[in-house]
Design an enzyme around this catalytic site. Sequence first.
Site, PDB file in Angstrom:
ATOM      1  N   LYS A 170       0.880  -1.190   0.000  1.00 32.93           N
ATOM      2  CA  LYS A 170       0.000   0.000   0.000  1.00 32.93           C
ATOM      3  C   LYS A 170       0.908   1.229   0.000  1.00 32.93           C
ATOM      4  O   LYS A 170       1.404   1.650   1.032  1.00 32.93           O
ATOM      5  CB  LYS A 170      -0.879  -0.018   1.243  1.00 32.93           C
ATOM      6  N   GLU A 245       8.506   1.363  11.797  1.00 33.47           N
ATOM      7  CA  GLU A 245       9.622   2.300  11.581  1.00 33.47           C
ATOM      8  C   GLU A 245       9.010   3.687  11.634  1.00 33.47           C
ATOM      9  O   GLU A 245       8.337   4.102  10.696  1.00 33.47           O
ATOM     10  CB  GLU A 245      10.270   2.069  10.206  1.00 33.47           C
ATOM     11  N   CYS A 279      13.291  10.735   8.144  1.00 32.57           N
ATOM     12  CA  CYS A 279      13.032  10.321   9.530  1.00 32.57           C
ATOM     13  C   CYS A 279      14.310  10.287  10.348  1.00 32.57           C
ATOM     14  O   CYS A 279      14.285  10.535  11.545  1.00 32.57           O
ATOM     15  CB  CYS A 279      12.347   8.964   9.540  1.00 32.57           C
ATOM     16  N   GLU A 378       9.109  16.097  16.061  1.00 32.47           N
ATOM     17  CA  GLU A 378       9.636  15.937  14.706  1.00 32.47           C
ATOM     18  C   GLU A 378       8.939  16.939  13.792  1.00 32.47           C
ATOM     19  O   GLU A 378       7.715  16.916  13.664  1.00 32.47           O
ATOM     20  CB  GLU A 378       9.365  14.516  14.229  1.00 32.47           C
TER      21      GLU A 378
HETATM   22  P1  NAP Z   1       1.667   8.471   7.910  1.00 34.99           P
HETATM   23  O1  NAP Z   1       0.616   9.494   7.852  1.00 34.99           O
HETATM   24  O2  NAP Z   1       1.833   7.668   9.133  1.00 34.99           O
HETATM   25  O3  NAP Z   1       1.421   7.533   6.640  1.00 34.99           O
HETATM   26  C1  NAP Z   1       2.245   6.448   6.325  1.00 34.99           C
HETATM   27  C2  NAP Z   1       1.427   5.422   5.569  1.00 34.99           C
HETATM   28  O4  NAP Z   1       0.423   4.880   6.423  1.00 34.99           O
HETATM   29  C3  NAP Z   1       0.714   5.998   4.359  1.00 34.99           C
HETATM   30  O5  NAP Z   1       0.714   5.035   3.329  1.00 34.99           O
HETATM   31  C4  NAP Z   1      -0.687   6.214   4.914  1.00 34.99           C
HETATM   32  O6  NAP Z   1      -1.692   6.253   3.924  1.00 34.99           O
HETATM   33  C5  NAP Z   1      -0.845   4.998   5.789  1.00 34.99           C
HETATM   34  N1  NAP Z   1      -1.908   5.112   6.790  1.00 34.99           N
HETATM   35  C6  NAP Z   1      -2.519   6.245   7.229  1.00 34.99           C
HETATM   36  N2  NAP Z   1      -3.446   5.935   8.141  1.00 34.99           N
HETATM   37  C7  NAP Z   1      -3.430   4.591   8.291  1.00 34.99           C
HETATM   38  C8  NAP Z   1      -4.147   3.681   9.112  1.00 34.99           C
HETATM   39  N3  NAP Z   1      -5.083   4.083   9.986  1.00 34.99           N
HETATM   40  N4  NAP Z   1      -3.853   2.363   9.027  1.00 34.99           N
HETATM   41  C9  NAP Z   1      -2.903   1.927   8.190  1.00 34.99           C
HETATM   42  N5  NAP Z   1      -2.198   2.749   7.365  1.00 34.99           N
HETATM   43  C10 NAP Z   1      -2.453   4.066   7.434  1.00 34.99           C
HETATM   44  O7  NAP Z   1       3.106   9.072   7.673  1.00 34.99           O
HETATM   45  P2  NAP Z   1       3.510  10.130   6.567  1.00 34.99           P
HETATM   46  O8  NAP Z   1       2.875  11.404   6.935  1.00 34.99           O
HETATM   47  O9  NAP Z   1       3.273   9.584   5.249  1.00 34.99           O
HETATM   48  O10 NAP Z   1       5.115  10.148   6.780  1.00 34.99           O
HETATM   49  C11 NAP Z   1       5.758  10.942   7.727  1.00 34.99           C
HETATM   50  C12 NAP Z   1       6.138  10.154   8.974  1.00 34.99           C
HETATM   51  O11 NAP Z   1       6.802   8.927   8.658  1.00 34.99           O
HETATM   52  C13 NAP Z   1       7.116  10.887   9.842  1.00 34.99           C
HETATM   53  O12 NAP Z   1       6.728  10.780  11.189  1.00 34.99           O
HETATM   54  C14 NAP Z   1       8.433  10.160   9.623  1.00 34.99           C
HETATM   55  O13 NAP Z   1       9.359  10.262  10.638  1.00 34.99           O
HETATM   56  C15 NAP Z   1       7.992   8.771   9.439  1.00 34.99           C
HETATM   57  N6  NAP Z   1       9.015   8.020   8.698  1.00 34.99           N
HETATM   58  C16 NAP Z   1       9.754   7.059   9.353  1.00 34.99           C
HETATM   59  C17 NAP Z   1      10.728   6.348   8.688  1.00 34.99           C
HETATM   60  C18 NAP Z   1      11.527   5.271   9.367  1.00 34.99           C
HETATM   61  O14 NAP Z   1      12.104   4.441   8.688  1.00 34.99           O
HETATM   62  N7  NAP Z   1      11.593   5.220  10.669  1.00 34.99           N
HETATM   63  C19 NAP Z   1      10.951   6.592   7.353  1.00 34.99           C
HETATM   64  C20 NAP Z   1      10.181   7.572   6.707  1.00 34.99           C
HETATM   65  C21 NAP Z   1       9.198   8.272   7.400  1.00 34.99           C
HETATM   66  P3  NAP Z   1      -2.098   7.609   3.161  1.00 34.99           P
HETATM   67  O15 NAP Z   1      -1.591   7.400   1.802  1.00 34.99           O
HETATM   68  O16 NAP Z   1      -3.576   7.682   3.226  1.00 34.99           O
HETATM   69  O17 NAP Z   1      -1.433   8.751   3.885  1.00 34.99           O
END
Ligand code: NAP
Length: 474
Positions: A170, A245, A279, A378
């Site tokens: 996804k 992650e 991240c 963050e």
């Molecule tokens: P996000 O809002 O958590 O979204 C990540 C993914 O999860 C997207 O595909 C999102 O779909 C999906 N998602 C949203 N709600 C969900 C739910 N209820 N159940 C299952 N999946 C769901 O994160 P983001 O805003 O895209 O990315 C930013 C964050 O990611 C930051 O906090 C960053 O630090 C973290 N990050 C961490 C790493 C690591 O390796 N540790 C790497 C990169 C980013 P949609 O397409 O609908 O949004």
Amino acid sequence: MRDYGKFYIGGAWVAPAEANFAEIINPATEAVSGRIAMGSVADVNAAVAAARGAFAEWSESSRETRLIALKAILAEYIRRSPELGEAIIEEMGAPRGLACGFHTYLGQGHLQTVIEVLETFAFEEPLGATLIRKEAIGVCGLITPWNWPLNQVAVKVFPALAAGCTMVLKPPQLAPYSAQLLAEIIAVGGLPDGVFNMVQGAGSVIGTALSRHPGVDMISFTGSEGVGVQISIDAAPTVKRVCLELGGKSAFIVLDDGDMAKNVADATSTMMGNSGQTCSAGSRLLVPASRLGEALAAARAAADAITVGDPQSGGIAMGPVVSKGQYNIIQDYIQQGITAGATLVAGGLGRPDCIDKGWFVRPTVFAGTNDMTIAREEIFGPVLVIIPYADIDDAVKIANDSQFGLAGYVSGADLDAVRAVGKRLRAGWIGLNGGFDFHAAFGGYKRSGNGREWGAHGFAEYLEVKSLLGYAPG
Ligand code: NAP
Ligand code: MG
């Protein structure tokens, strides 16, 4: 205009169960760049059924069979790398040099690393009279974010394939193009139908359905803490493995003995790379208090030297952030820093001069303290906070005073001192004097998550451990 109206399910490109589409916005121009189909629970059910149907064959396939497929995918990936780079420029605004460079290369590097790991991985090992056997965990739901869109997919899909798992990917709504191209690339790899499946759509629909699905054995998620918690709750009734992650607020410690100006400048420009949307970014820069003035001057010069503008153009260092929503969040944090009394060293509110369209942020540097919101949360944008420390113990204390523990960085001339500080940081991925390694495990302590990706440690996440007792009696 890109038109990605189909999902990859059961080895074929199929129309969504319900005709529902979303427009994708180019963050540099604010114009529509294309559309994707938005999946429903019915599409998830079809994809999970395809993955379940393919699991028996793929999980028992030989190492050689998997290597042939992965090498075919690698050749096609390399052939189509320029297209992947173009997709990343359009979907999330990374500048051409970065999108066609490191963004694309990271995916290739992870695939090459997985091939190396698979070539020698010991799936069976004797332990006295017992045989320890590592077996594919099953059907995996892989949920990824937009910030390093190809990298995040690569660190999940390739080790899962190598381990003998089948999967449903996804991708993020904000950046769905590179994943769509990657699915096309994987489709020519000769995998059995149903091993790899991809459904686009909303996380609240597709991600939730995968997390709750009784036919899914594991979720690997990269993204925000809140969504990670929700996935854990949704997955609990079916006792899935959940690998998270999440975010970070990582410290970059510059020791007193090195080239202060150069180390601070490097830390600043690295943190600003990808518009700060990383991240593992070293978003808290810790410098000796006695050299704060020197450090601030170096950071200001480095931030002011960053060229911000059209990511399509070759000479630009920084493009926009991914979306209007992300732009507004970052502006709000910059305002909070000013209101809290942090010293604005470079950048600030609003778009850079001469830019009036697109979600461009000014490379911003604050000097502040570790208790400020801008040092604790963050920001996920090009906003660096410089914090002075009194001595090494103070630096380590400040670095570890965070709810996150994803990464850490140490720069200095005395390698033994750099190593010693690195060992004291409560985080999973510590860069010493700019070190980088595709085989090193990537993942966080504390609220930064519970999983590990990259290399052999990432591969292991997709395996169950079976003990065959009495396997070699006597
Ligand atoms: P996000 O809002 O958590 O979204 C990540 C993914 O999860 C997207 O595909 C999102 O779909 C999906 N998602 C949203 N709600 C969900 C739910 N209820 N159940 C299952 N999946 C769901 O994160 P983001 O805003 O895209 O990315 C930013 C964050 O990611 C930051 O906090 C960053 O630090 C973290 N990050 C961490 C790493 C690591 O390796 N540790 C790497 C990169 C980013 P949609 O397409 O609908 O949004
Ligand atoms: Mg989000």
